[in-house]
Design a protein around this motif. Structure first.
Motif, PDB file in Angstrom:
ATOM      1  N   PRO A 261      49.810  32.247  37.568  1.00 58.17           N
ATOM      2  CA  PRO A 261      48.380  32.261  37.190  1.00 58.17           C
ATOM      3  C   PRO A 261      48.184  33.099  35.915  1.00 58.17           C
ATOM      4  O   PRO A 261      48.747  34.208  35.823  1.00 58.17           O
ATOM      5  N   ALA A 262      47.486  32.527  34.957  1.00 54.80           N
ATOM      6  CA  ALA A 262      47.237  33.244  33.692  1.00 54.80           C
ATOM      7  C   ALA A 262      45.777  33.689  33.724  1.00 54.80           C
ATOM      8  O   ALA A 262      44.871  32.903  33.485  1.00 54.80           O
ATOM      9  N   LEU A 263      45.536  34.943  34.053  1.00 52.95           N
ATOM     10  CA  LEU A 263      44.155  35.412  34.274  1.00 52.95           C
ATOM     11  C   LEU A 263      43.619  36.080  32.991  1.00 52.95           C
ATOM     12  O   LEU A 263      44.301  36.885  32.367  1.00 52.95           O
ATOM     13  N   ILE A 264      42.383  35.727  32.658  1.00 52.58           N
ATOM     14  CA  ILE A 264      41.728  36.366  31.496  1.00 52.58           C
ATOM     15  C   ILE A 264      40.392  36.914  31.967  1.00 52.58           C
ATOM     16  O   ILE A 264      39.733  36.315  32.817  1.00 52.58           O
ATOM     17  N   ILE A 265      40.060  38.105  31.423  1.00 53.31           N
ATOM     18  CA  ILE A 265      38.770  38.724  31.804  1.00 53.31           C
ATOM     19  C   ILE A 265      37.824  38.567  30.610  1.00 53.31           C
ATOM     20  O   ILE A 265      38.124  38.996  29.485  1.00 53.31           O
ATOM     21  N   ILE A 266      36.672  38.007  30.860  1.00 58.90           N
ATOM     22  CA  ILE A 266      35.655  37.832  29.791  1.00 58.90           C
ATOM     23  C   ILE A 266      34.565  38.865  30.079  1.00 58.90           C
ATOM     24  O   ILE A 266      33.949  38.862  31.160  1.00 58.90           O
ATOM     25  N   ASN A 267      34.387  39.781  29.064  1.00 56.92           N
ATOM     26  CA  ASN A 267      33.361  40.831  29.241  1.00 56.92           C
ATOM     27  C   ASN A 267      32.156  40.542  28.318  1.00 56.92           C
ATOM     28  O   ASN A 267      32.319  40.019  27.220  1.00 56.92           O
TER      29      ASN A 267
END
Length: 1435
Positions: free
Chosen positions: A1427-1433
């Protein structure tokens, strides 16, 4: 009864014949003596008339007499004595034995086939002699003298005067009261005057004139001139004249009825029988006693006065009678009877008898019968009642009447000679003698009634007996045989008169009559009735005849026959007739033999043995006793002991007869020849402290076909390695112990100076212990001498030469009752040649004293003089082993043929080296995977150097002797910390978690390409072990991975420096037993790393996950395990570093704990991967402060060994060969993508508390990783049994397997990786759409061109995914089609569009791939990366 030569119709008339007395002058006797015969004997062969004779009965009817015989005998004035008669009968029986070449009758009755003597001549001789020697008695007249021949010689001075003297002599003997014997028939006896004329010496004219004078005086009917001696005795040898006398004189050569005084007088006591063989010419010393010529001084059956009074026939001392008989026969053998007589003389004697009978005897008898008949008629004229009344009143001469009871106890009345009743009896007897049986019967019948009326029981019995016989002999058989008459007569004789002789005569006659009528059962009963204690000889003969009756019945009674034969044999034995006793027992044995009547068989065999021994038939005695001992005896222990002692005694006597003869074969103890085992070599040495000798082969080991097959395979393996991979054609596996299971078709090879042990299996069938003393092997030897080059000469056989072959002797060997026991006997060959072990030789004996020996069982096999022998005999038993049955060719299958068994015929070869191996500090228990160091000592105990030492085992992963080079083999354990078995290097703390790399070649550890890892050369210094030298080498052991008990077989192979033609190599076996207990379980997986580039800037990293579980149940006292190091070994990959997050350096595992490790693995640099591809790179990741150098011994050894055993396991063949080569190539390419050859070695230490001391154990586990994503284990996995399926009874249509690779294999063609910022800040209030650049890296893992489709339209449909990750959209091109060259990495720049903050999974692109040049293989979705997780703030 047995068959007789005469029928009963001939026998009875021959037994009762008219008796004639002979009274000779001395001169007449002298003339007959020139022929070695008395006058009576001279006439004997001619005493039967050759023609029929006629006479008239009282009624003037003509009566024909056939085959009339007369009995002429010299007058004797003393009745025969019973003792003498008994002796005569005894000698007659012992003198008559079955003829040597007699053809026996074979009678088949039921399942019995019996060989019987059809005739019993001894019984017939006995019967004839018995009937002839019966003394004359008053109650019957059959053997009273009817006439008297007065014989004088023509050579006498006054022959006529001599006749007068003889006549007066006869008158005096008959009428003088001094002589009660012999008995005369009637007062006026017929006198017949015979003038003997010697033709060769006498004056014929004078004889004729004297004869004329006699005719004038006595009438022509009353005298005869008999001319004899027509030739002189010295001419006798010129021509052969038949000797008709011998058969009569031989029949009772001891003494017949008419023997003469000067004959061989053998009736004397046995003690002086030898001195009593008087000369036959002793005629000069005749003495007159009481004025009588000595020729009738005493009865011939008179006992000699000097004889011992105790010498009764049934006494114990009659063993010599047969021998004295034999001597007499020898004395008589040289005598020619009738030497002076010509055939003309024979005819003259015959003519004389005819004349005497026709002219003298028969007219006299005829006249007497008439007179008696007239008396009877006149008596019948009186009233019968009146006659009996007057008889009662006037019978003054009779004893007064007695009561019936008293009469029963006595023989009744005694009649005076002129009593009328006796006149009837006289007439009856006369009629009987001249075969007028009708008249005889009626007279006997009348007399019987009179006697019974008078209660004169003896007379009545006699009349009954003869009435019965007359009735039987009447011509035309007008009346049946009155057997009850005979029964009454026998009973009367036996019970009332107590006269067994007469009773016996009745029985003999009656039994013959019954037999002739086929009434065998009645005859047998009659014969048995008369057996009694008073005469053993009679009882024996009658019992034997009874037995013959039983066997001759219509349905033969075989067992009754045998039983009565035994009884007869017993009585024969008591009567001293040993030969007859033996014969009876032997005949009965035919019935009892092999029918399970073991006690009866034993009794018979015992008796046969005894009798044979007495008769000095020692071989028969031995075989009979042997039978008693070798059959499974049911006798008591005491009885068996007696049998054994008797047997030994007889055997001893036999062996003393021929002390230099061959040793006899002994029957005891039994030897189970097929169980004989032969062992070549020395006995195994016992364990000495920490030293433990190799188990090798010994006689104590049981045969196990499975293990012997394993040893054979191991030997074949090592021999083929030594011979460059091929087994030599003449190879045969080495056999140190030969038994019934081994291949014994070839001659075994033994080495000179090495002992040969033969194990012989004895069994004692008896209930008494057997003691064997001086027990040793019997052998013969052919020595070979090497002369010149290769010429071997074989010398002659040698037996018993100790300098050639040494023989071990067991002084005492005790076998308890019914015990099976083995004896191990050794031979020590000191010379080369051919040895043949023939058997065992020993003294057989039994223990003195008690039968049961207590506590002997606990004693060892060899006794040193603990038991006293009662008696022993030296003998042998041969070891004859039957080989296996042949079953190869058609001929062998159809017939029964056996191959050879040569285990007892070893060939002794030249010297060979002999290796002994000792193991020092060798463990018996290990943890799985534990490494332990031990030492092996090799000793050459022979006089030859050895070389080429190798060891082969089916479990090479269990042990190692270290690498080929000294650098790789560590020093002794004390050189390092904690006495570790590994080579260790102390490390500093900076190198934690990074790998230390070293490399080693597999060929250094003996694991080359094509080599056999099971065969290991032992690194001897200089590769040679000299005689007497010993070498200690280290040996590392690793506990097998499976728990339990392991038997590990080592086979040591070595050769002599000097090549031997017969033995190329030798072997030594050792079986180690190791018990392993659980330690650690290691499982590992490998998967592709997401990071695309490592430090070196190359792609292709892997992640290795290792799970370690402590499965030890702490029964071995293990407290905890420390994982001290994890190493990798591979040709292409190496561990780079540990990526465990926790900083806990110490990896401890207590019981049942699990640890997880994660490592990063990278590909080796190009220069590290050598062309030879035999070089392995080792990388060590250390968790302790010491590095174990994994590329050296023993770590690398065991790694390589486990690797080779892994490689030997059959790999799952997923590729199927099809016609299209291209498909195969494709498959190979696809498989390569999935493969990784990475091996993990986990090294550990275990802390153990044992006896309050702490020990540190160490070990290693191996995991072989082959496939990406597939879990691998350090321990073998148990195979699940397949589930039961229903049987299918139809043929599936398509049986071909698809050649298409699996989706899993295809899914590893392309490795994908997304590059993006971990978090992205975006002001959503400024711009509602957030765009993030993402790079998608596609890496082609295969070595072929791959077409790739990237599809971005994929939406996550599962609600969980939506919840967690939210939704986003890819912008731009939604599908890309690319082609990636081999190993190419391509990057795609993508844009992701987000509408609000959150955590998103970017791993949604779907990648499909297929090989470019393949139409058949469909596109397959590639594995999505992590899983390639990205956090968008929001900013």
């Amino acid at each position: 009864m047995a068959q007789c030569v005469q029928s009963v119709q001939e026998l009875i008339p021959d037994s009762f014949v008219p008796c004639v007395a002979a009274l000779c002058s001395d001169e007449a006797e002298r003339l007959t003596r020139l022929n070695h015969l008395s006058f009576a004997e001279l006439l004997k062969p001619f005493s039967r008339l050759t023609s029929e004779v006629h006479m008239r009965d009282p009624n003037n009817q003509l009566h024909v007499i056939k085959n009339l015989k007369i009995a002429v005998s010299n007058i004797t004035t003393q009745p025969p004595q019973p003792g003498a008669i008994r002796k005569l009968l005894n000698d007659v029986v012992s003198g008559s034995q079955p003829a040597e070449g007699l053809v026996a009758n074979v009678i088949t009755a039921g399942d019995y086939d019996l060989n019987l003597s059809a005739t019993t001549p001894w019984f017939e001789s006995y019967r004839e002699t018995f009937l002839q020697s019966m003394p004359a008695s008053d109650h019957e007249f059959l053997n009273h003298y009817l006439a008297c021949m007065l014989v004088a010689s023509s050579g006498e001075a006054e022959p006529v005067e001599q006749f007068s003297k003889l006549s007066q002599e006869q008158h005096r003997i008959q009428h003088n009261n001094d002589y009660s014997y012999p008995k005369w028939f009637i007062p006026n006896t017929l006198k017949y005057y015979v003038l003997l004329h010697d033709v060769s010496a006498g004056d014929e004219q004078r004889a004729e004139s004297i004869y004329e004078e006699m005719k004038q005086k006595y009438g022509t009917q009353g005298c005869y001139l008999l001319k004899i001696n027509s030739r002189t005795s010295n001419r006798a040898s010129d021509e052969q004249i038949p000797d008709p006398w011998s058969q009569y004189l031989q029949k009772n050569s001891i003494q017949n009825q008419e023997s003469y005084e000067d004959g061989p007088c053998t009736i004397t006591s046995n003690k002086n029988s030898d001195s009593n063989l008087l000369s036959l010419d002793g005629l000069d010393n005749e003495v007159k006693v009481d004025g009588l010529p000595n020729n009738f001084r005493a009865h011939p059956l008179q006992l000699d006065p000097s004889s011992d009074s105790s010498n009764s026939i049934d006494g114990p001392d009659h063993v010599k009678s047969a021998s004295s008989l034999h001597e007499t026969k020898k004395a008589n053998a040289g005598i020619i009877h009738g030497a002076c007589l010509t055939l003309t003389d024979h005819d003259r004697i015959r003519q004389f008898i005819q004349e005497f009978t026709f002219r003298g005897l028969l007219p006299h008898i005829e006249k007497t019968i008439r007179q008696l008949n007239d008396q009877l008629i006149s008596r019948k004229g009186l009233s019968r009642s009146l006659f009996s009344a007057t008889k009662k009143w006037f019978s003054g001469s009779k004893v007064p009447e007695k009561s019936i009871n008293e009469l029963k106890n006595t023989s009744g009345l005694l009649y005076p000679p002129e009593a009328p009743e006796l006149q009837i009896r006289k007439m009856a007897d006369l009629c009987f003698l001249v075969q007028h049986y009708d008249l005889a019967y009626s007279c006997y019948h009348t007399a019987k009634k009179d006697f019974l009326n008078d209660q004169a029981m003896l007379y009545a019995a006699g009349a009954l007996e003869m009435a019965a016989v007359s009735a039987f002999l009447q011509p035309g058989a007008p009346r049946p045989y009155p057997a009850h008459y005979m029964d009454t007569a026998i009973q009367t004789y036996r019970d009332i008169c107590k006269n067994m002789v007469l009773a016996e005569r009745c029985v003999l006659l009656s039994a013959e009559i019954l037999k002739s009528q086929g009434k065998y059962s009645e005859a047998a009963a009659l014969l048995i009735r008369l057996t009694s204690e008073d005469s053993d000889l009679r009882s024996a003969l009658l019992l034997e005849q009874a037995a013959h009756c039983f066997i001759n019945m219509k349905s033969p009674m075989v067992r009754k026959y045998a039983f009565h034969m035994i009884l007869a044999g017993h009585r024969f034995s008591k009567a001293g007739q040993k030969k007859h006793a033996l014969r009876c027992y032997c005949q009965a044995m035919q019935v009892y033999k092999g029918k399970g009547w073991s006690l009866a068989e034993d009794h018979i065999n015992f008796t046969i043995g005894r009798q044979s021994y007495t008769l000095r038939q020692l071989d028969n005695a031995v075989s009979a006793f042997r039978h008693i001992l070798i059959n499974e005896s049911k006798q008591s222990a005491a009885q068996q002991g007696a049998f054994l002692r008797e047997y030994l005694y007889v055997y001893k006597n036999v062996s003393q007869l021929s002390p230099d003869g061959p040793l006899p074969q002994l029957p005891l103890p039994y030897i189970n020849s097929s169980a004989t085992r032969v062992f070549f070599g020395h006995d195994r040495r016992p364990a000495d402290g920490e030293k433990q000798a190799a188990t090798h082969v010994s006689l104590d080991q049981e045969y196990d076909s499975e293990s012997s097959q394993q040893w054979r395979e191991l030997e074949e393996q090592v021999v083929s390695v030594v011979n460059r991979g091929v087994l030599p054609p003449n190879f045969h596996p080495t056999q140190y112990c030969l038994n019934s299971y081994s291949d014994n078709s070839r001659f075994p090879l033994a080495v000179v100076e090495e002992p040969i042990t033969v194990e012989v299996a004895f069994r004692n069938p008896l209930k008494v212990p057997l003691l064997l003393t001086d027990l040793s092997l019997l052998w013969k030897f052919q020595p070979k001498y090497v002369s010149g080059k290769d010429n071997e000469e074989v010398k002659e056989l040698v037996k018993g030469e100790p300098e050639m072959i040494g023989t071990e002797v067991i002084s005492e060997f005790l076998i308890n009752s019914e015990e099976s026991k083995v004896a191990r006997l050794k031979l020590f060959p000191h010379h080369i040649g051919e040895l043949h072990i023939l058997g065992v030789v020993y003294n057989l004996g039994t223990i003195q004293g008690s039968v049961a020996v207590d506590g002997i069982g606990a004693l060892p096999g060899c006794h040193t003089g603990k038991h006293s022998l009662s008696m022993s005999v030296r003998g042998r038993q041969d070891l004859e082993i039957q080989g296996p049955r042949l079953n190869n060719t058609k001929e062998e299958k159809t017939s029964i043929k056996y191959g050879p068994d040569r285990r007892l015929d070893p060939i002794i070869t030249e010297e060979m080296p002999l290796l002994e191996v000792f193991f020092i500090h060798f463990p018996t228990g290990l943890l799985c995977g534990e490494i332990r160091k031990a030492y092996v000592e090799f000793v050459n105990v022979s006089k030859c150097p050895l070389t080429g030492l190798k060891v082969v085992s089916k479990r090479p992963e269990f042990f190692t002797f270290g690498g080929n080079t000294a650098v790789l083999t560590p020093l002794s354990p004390s050189a390092s910390e904690n006495c570790s078995a590994y080579k260790t290097v102390v490390t500093d703390s900076t190198s934690v978690c990074t790998a230390l790399v070293s490399s080693a070649s597999s060929s250094d550890f003996g694991i080359g390409i094509g080599s056999q890892p099971e065969v290991i050369s032992v690194p001897l210094p200089d590769t040679v072990l000299l005689p007497g030298a010993s070498v200690q080498l280290p040996m590392w052991l690793r506990g097998p991975d499976e728990e339990g008990v392991h038997e590990i077989n080592f086979l040591f192979y070595y050769e002599s420096i000097k090549k031997q033609p017969k033995i190329r190599h030798r072997i030594l076996r050792h079986t180690a037993v190791i018990c392993t207990s659980r330690s650690l379980n290691v499982r590992a997986t490998v998967c592709r790393s997401n990071s695309l580039e490592d430090e070196e800037g190359r792609g292709g990293n892997m992640l290795v996950f290792v799970d370690v579980e402590n499965t030890n149940t702490s029964e071995a006292g293990v407290k905890e395990f420390h994982i001290v190091q994890v190493s990798s070994s591979s040709k292409h990959w190496k561990l780079q570093k540990s990526v465990n997050l926790s900083e806990n350096k110490d990896a401890k595992l207590a019981s049942r704990e699990k640890g997880k490790f994660c490592f990063k693995a990278t590909q080796c640099k190009e220069e590290e991967v050598t062309e030879v591809s035999e070089k392995y790179t080792f990388a060590d990741i250390i968790f302790g402060n010491e590095q174990i150098v994994s590329s050296t011994s023993p770590c690398a050894d065991f790694f390589y060994r486990s690797l080779s055993s892994e490689l030997k396991k059959p790999q799952a063949q997923s590729l199927v060969h099809t016609e299209k080569q291209s498909v195969e190539d494709v498959m190979r390419l696809i498989q390569k993508c999935n493969e990784v050859d990475l091996n993990i070695v986990v090294l550990w230490k275990a802390y153990v508390v044992e006896d309050s001391k702490q020990l540190i154990l160490e070990g290693q586990h191996h995991v072989v990783l082959r496939t990406i994503g597939k879990e691998a284990f350090s321990y073998p996995q148990k195979q699940e049994p397949p589930e039961m399926e229903l049987l299918k009874f139809f043929r599936p249509e398509n049986t071909t397997v698809s050649s298409r690779p699996s989706a899993e294999q295809l899914s590893n063609l392309i490795k994908t990786s997304l590059h993006y910022p971990e978090s992205f800040n975006h002001p959503f209030h400024q711009k509602s759409l957030c765009l993030v650049p993402v790079t998608l890296l596609l890496s082609n893992c295969s070595k072929a061109d791959v077409d790739v489709i990237v599809d971005l339209r994929h939406k996550t449909t599962s609600p969980e995914a939506l919840e967690i990750h939210g939704s986003f959209t890819w912008l731009g091109q939604t599908q890309y089609k690319l082609q990636l060259k081999s190993q190419e990495i391509h990057s795609l720049q993508l844009k992701a569009c987000f509408v609000h903050t959150g955590v998103y999974n970017l791993g949604t692109p779907r990648v499909f791939a297929k090989l470019s040049d393949q139409v058949t293989v469909f596109e397959t979705s590639q594995q999505s990366s992590m899983p390639a997780l990205i956090i968008i703030n929001n900013v």
